[in-house]
Design a protein around this motif. Structure first.
Motif, PDB file in Angstrom:
ATOM      1  N   VAL A 112       0.872  -1.169   0.000  1.00 33.92           N
ATOM      2  CA  VAL A 112       0.000   0.000   0.000  1.00 33.92           C
ATOM      3  C   VAL A 112       0.911   1.222   0.000  1.00 33.92           C
ATOM      4  O   VAL A 112       2.062   1.148   0.445  1.00 33.92           O
ATOM      5  CB  VAL A 112      -0.953   0.048   1.223  1.00 33.92           C
ATOM      6  N   SER A 113       0.409   2.346  -0.508  1.00 32.90           N
ATOM      7  CA  SER A 113       1.233   3.552  -0.527  1.00 32.90           C
ATOM      8  C   SER A 113       0.354   4.789  -0.459  1.00 32.90           C
ATOM      9  O   SER A 113      -0.857   4.724  -0.652  1.00 32.90           O
ATOM     10  CB  SER A 113       2.100   3.595  -1.783  1.00 32.90           C
ATOM     11  N   CYS A 114       0.995   5.909  -0.163  1.00 34.40           N
ATOM     12  CA  CYS A 114       0.312   7.194  -0.243  1.00 34.40           C
ATOM     13  C   CYS A 114       1.272   8.208  -0.854  1.00 34.40           C
ATOM     14  O   CYS A 114       2.492   8.099  -0.710  1.00 34.40           O
ATOM     15  CB  CYS A 114      -0.217   7.662   1.114  1.00 34.40           C
ATOM     16  N   HIS A 115       0.710   9.172  -1.576  1.00 37.31           N
ATOM     17  CA  HIS A 115       1.475  10.193  -2.283  1.00 37.31           C
ATOM     18  C   HIS A 115       1.000  11.562  -1.824  1.00 37.31           C
ATOM     19  O   HIS A 115      -0.197  11.851  -1.890  1.00 37.31           O
ATOM     20  CB  HIS A 115       1.287  10.044  -3.790  1.00 37.31           C
ATOM     21  N   VAL A 116       1.918  12.395  -1.365  1.00 39.54           N
ATOM     22  CA  VAL A 116       1.561  13.712  -0.834  1.00 39.54           C
ATOM     23  C   VAL A 116       1.205  14.657  -1.974  1.00 39.54           C
ATOM     24  O   VAL A 116       1.977  14.826  -2.918  1.00 39.54           O
ATOM     25  CB  VAL A 116       2.712  14.294   0.010  1.00 39.54           C
TER      26      VAL A 116
ATOM     27  N   TYR B 280       8.976  -0.930   5.144  1.00 38.38           N
ATOM     28  CA  TYR B 280       8.498   0.413   4.811  1.00 38.38           C
ATOM     29  C   TYR B 280       9.560   1.173   4.032  1.00 38.38           C
ATOM     30  O   TYR B 280      10.752   0.885   4.115  1.00 38.38           O
ATOM     31  CB  TYR B 280       8.119   1.191   6.079  1.00 38.38           C
ATOM     32  N   SER B 281       9.099   2.139   3.246  1.00 35.89           N
ATOM     33  CA  SER B 281      10.002   3.066   2.578  1.00 35.89           C
ATOM     34  C   SER B 281       9.318   4.420   2.482  1.00 35.89           C
ATOM     35  O   SER B 281       8.105   4.500   2.291  1.00 35.89           O
ATOM     36  CB  SER B 281      10.423   2.563   1.196  1.00 35.89           C
ATOM     37  N   VAL B 282      10.110   5.476   2.669  1.00 38.68           N
ATOM     38  CA  VAL B 282       9.607   6.843   2.627  1.00 38.68           C
ATOM     39  C   VAL B 282      10.582   7.664   1.791  1.00 38.68           C
ATOM     40  O   VAL B 282      11.795   7.557   1.976  1.00 38.68           O
ATOM     41  CB  VAL B 282       9.512   7.465   4.039  1.00 38.68           C
ATOM     42  N   GLY B 283      10.056   8.467   0.889  1.00 42.87           N
ATOM     43  CA  GLY B 283      10.874   9.380   0.103  1.00 42.87           C
ATOM     44  C   GLY B 283      10.291  10.771   0.196  1.00 42.87           C
ATOM     45  O   GLY B 283       9.096  10.969  -0.023  1.00 42.87           O
TER      46      GLY B 283
ATOM     47  N   HIS C 260       1.615  -8.884  14.121  1.00 38.61           N
ATOM     48  CA  HIS C 260       0.425  -9.703  13.902  1.00 38.61           C
ATOM     49  C   HIS C 260      -0.813  -8.868  13.588  1.00 38.61           C
ATOM     50  O   HIS C 260      -1.901  -9.409  13.483  1.00 38.61           O
ATOM     51  CB  HIS C 260       0.147 -10.572  15.145  1.00 38.61           C
ATOM     52  N   GLY C 261      -0.675  -7.568  13.424  1.00 33.53           N
ATOM     53  CA  GLY C 261      -1.829  -6.698  13.246  1.00 33.53           C
ATOM     54  C   GLY C 261      -2.003  -6.173  11.832  1.00 33.53           C
ATOM     55  O   GLY C 261      -1.530  -6.750  10.859  1.00 33.53           O
ATOM     56  N   THR C 262      -2.693  -5.038  11.768  1.00 29.38           N
ATOM     57  CA  THR C 262      -2.969  -4.331  10.525  1.00 29.38           C
ATOM     58  C   THR C 262      -2.358  -2.941  10.636  1.00 29.38           C
ATOM     59  O   THR C 262      -2.494  -2.289  11.676  1.00 29.38           O
ATOM     60  CB  THR C 262      -4.491  -4.238  10.293  1.00 29.38           C
ATOM     61  N   TYR C 263      -1.708  -2.462   9.569  1.00 28.99           N
ATOM     62  CA  TYR C 263      -0.884  -1.257   9.646  1.00 28.99           C
ATOM     63  C   TYR C 263      -1.164  -0.304   8.496  1.00 28.99           C
ATOM     64  O   TYR C 263      -1.695  -0.693   7.462  1.00 28.99           O
ATOM     65  CB  TYR C 263       0.602  -1.658   9.646  1.00 28.99           C
ATOM     66  N   ARG C 264      -0.776   0.961   8.686  1.00 25.21           N
ATOM     67  CA  ARG C 264      -0.798   1.943   7.610  1.00 25.21           C
ATOM     68  C   ARG C 264       0.380   2.883   7.813  1.00 25.21           C
ATOM     69  O   ARG C 264       0.918   3.004   8.921  1.00 25.21           O
ATOM     70  CB  ARG C 264      -2.110   2.710   7.554  1.00 25.21           C
ATOM     71  N   ILE C 265       0.773   3.565   6.750  1.00 25.53           N
ATOM     72  CA  ILE C 265       1.842   4.558   6.838  1.00 25.53           C
ATOM     73  C   ILE C 265       1.216   5.944   6.719  1.00 25.53           C
ATOM     74  O   ILE C 265       0.292   6.145   5.932  1.00 25.53           O
ATOM     75  CB  ILE C 265       2.946   4.318   5.788  1.00 25.53           C
ATOM     76  N   GLU C 266       1.683   6.866   7.546  1.00 27.76           N
ATOM     77  CA  GLU C 266       1.177   8.239   7.565  1.00 27.76           C
ATOM     78  C   GLU C 266       2.349   9.190   7.352  1.00 27.76           C
ATOM     79  O   GLU C 266       3.407   9.019   7.956  1.00 27.76           O
ATOM     80  CB  GLU C 266       0.505   8.540   8.906  1.00 27.76           C
ATOM     81  N   LEU C 267       2.176  10.194   6.505  1.00 29.26           N
ATOM     82  CA  LEU C 267       3.178  11.220   6.248  1.00 29.26           C
ATOM     83  C   LEU C 267       2.571  12.575   6.543  1.00 29.26           C
ATOM     84  O   LEU C 267       1.388  12.800   6.258  1.00 29.26           O
ATOM     85  CB  LEU C 267       3.618  11.195   4.783  1.00 29.26           C
TER      86      LEU C 267
ATOM     87  N   PHE D 183       4.898  18.423  -1.763  1.00 29.48           N
ATOM     88  CA  PHE D 183       4.325  17.693  -2.884  1.00 29.48           C
ATOM     89  C   PHE D 183       5.359  16.713  -3.442  1.00 29.48           C
ATOM     90  O   PHE D 183       6.521  17.053  -3.592  1.00 29.48           O
ATOM     91  CB  PHE D 183       3.897  18.676  -3.985  1.00 29.48           C
ATOM     92  N   GLY D 184       4.938  15.511  -3.698  1.00 33.91           N
ATOM     93  CA  GLY D 184       5.804  14.518  -4.293  1.00 33.91           C
ATOM     94  C   GLY D 184       6.376  13.505  -3.323  1.00 33.91           C
ATOM     95  O   GLY D 184       6.959  12.504  -3.739  1.00 33.91           O
ATOM     96  N   ALA D 185       6.216  13.738  -2.024  1.00 33.48           N
ATOM     97  CA  ALA D 185       6.693  12.751  -1.052  1.00 33.48           C
ATOM     98  C   ALA D 185       5.819  11.498  -1.171  1.00 33.48           C
ATOM     99  O   ALA D 185       4.644  11.573  -1.497  1.00 33.48           O
ATOM    100  CB  ALA D 185       6.632  13.317   0.358  1.00 33.48           C
ATOM    101  N   VAL D 186       6.404  10.353  -0.857  1.00 34.86           N
ATOM    102  CA  VAL D 186       5.673   9.097  -0.973  1.00 34.86           C
ATOM    103  C   VAL D 186       6.096   8.148   0.154  1.00 34.86           C
ATOM    104  O   VAL D 186       7.247   8.154   0.577  1.00 34.86           O
ATOM    105  CB  VAL D 186       5.901   8.443  -2.363  1.00 34.86           C
ATOM    106  N   GLY D 187       5.137   7.384   0.651  1.00 35.38           N
ATOM    107  CA  GLY D 187       5.407   6.363   1.655  1.00 35.38           C
ATOM    108  C   GLY D 187       4.766   5.060   1.213  1.00 35.38           C
ATOM    109  O   GLY D 187       3.703   5.075   0.599  1.00 35.38           O
ATOM    110  N   ALA D 188       5.405   3.934   1.528  1.00 32.37           N
ATOM    111  CA  ALA D 188       4.864   2.640   1.119  1.00 32.37           C
ATOM    112  C   ALA D 188       5.145   1.586   2.191  1.00 32.37           C
ATOM    113  O   ALA D 188       6.147   1.662   2.896  1.00 32.37           O
ATOM    114  CB  ALA D 188       5.471   2.201  -0.209  1.00 32.37           C
ATOM    115  N   LEU D 189       4.232   0.633   2.294  1.00 31.66           N
ATOM    116  CA  LEU D 189       4.375  -0.537   3.165  1.00 31.66           C
ATOM    117  C   LEU D 189       4.285  -1.798   2.314  1.00 31.66           C
ATOM    118  O   LEU D 189       3.513  -1.850   1.356  1.00 31.66           O
ATOM    119  CB  LEU D 189       3.268  -0.583   4.224  1.00 31.66           C
TER     120      LEU D 189
END
Length: 126
Positions: free
Chosen positions: A39-43, A63-66, A106-113, A118-124
């Motif tokens: 999953v990912s999100c784009h700022v 995880y990765s964050v740019g 063992h759970g459920t996760y999300r990434i928050e930025l 503009f253009g930053a991105v995070g992914a799990l």
């Protein structure tokens, strides 16, 4: 072949044919590395959050964050949706990036930025 003119420019359009050889079942089994969910999100403004993802069968999340190519860094965290606890967090520097993994999950996760340009991105990945 057919030629068309667009605003004074001429371009040739052609049709290409591609041949793809079928892989044998034995070769496919030998190269199978499994399926990785992500999953990912784009700022677009100054923040974003991904949809959720469950820890994989190996109980890890990568995880990765740019921060993108801007002067501003980016604050981030990986959050357990069930408990509200951050399992990883940080802030990248200008045009920086960060990555890592956590295990025994063992759970459920999300990434928050947040506080990002503009253009930053995070992914799990699980």
């Amino acid at each position: 072949m057919r030629e068309i003119a667009v605003f004074g420019l001429t371009s040739a359009l052609t049709t290409a044919t591609f041949v793809v050889a079928a892989q044998s079942p034995a070769a496919a089994a030998a190269t199978d590395i499994g399926t990785m969910a992500s999953v990912s999100c784009h700022v677009v403004t100054s923040h974003c959050q991904s949809s959720t993802i469950a820890a994989g069968s190996n109980h890890t999340i990568s995880y990765s964050v740019g921060a993108g190519g801007t002067w501003n860094g980016c604050s981030w965290r990986v959050k357990d949706i069930n408990t509200g606890v951050s399992i990883a967090s940080g802030r990248t520097g200008a045009a920086g990036q960060d990555s890592g993994w956590r295990d025994n999950l063992h759970g459920t996760y999300r990434i928050e930025l947040w506080n990002c340009s503009f253009g930053a991105v995070g992914a799990l990945y699980s």
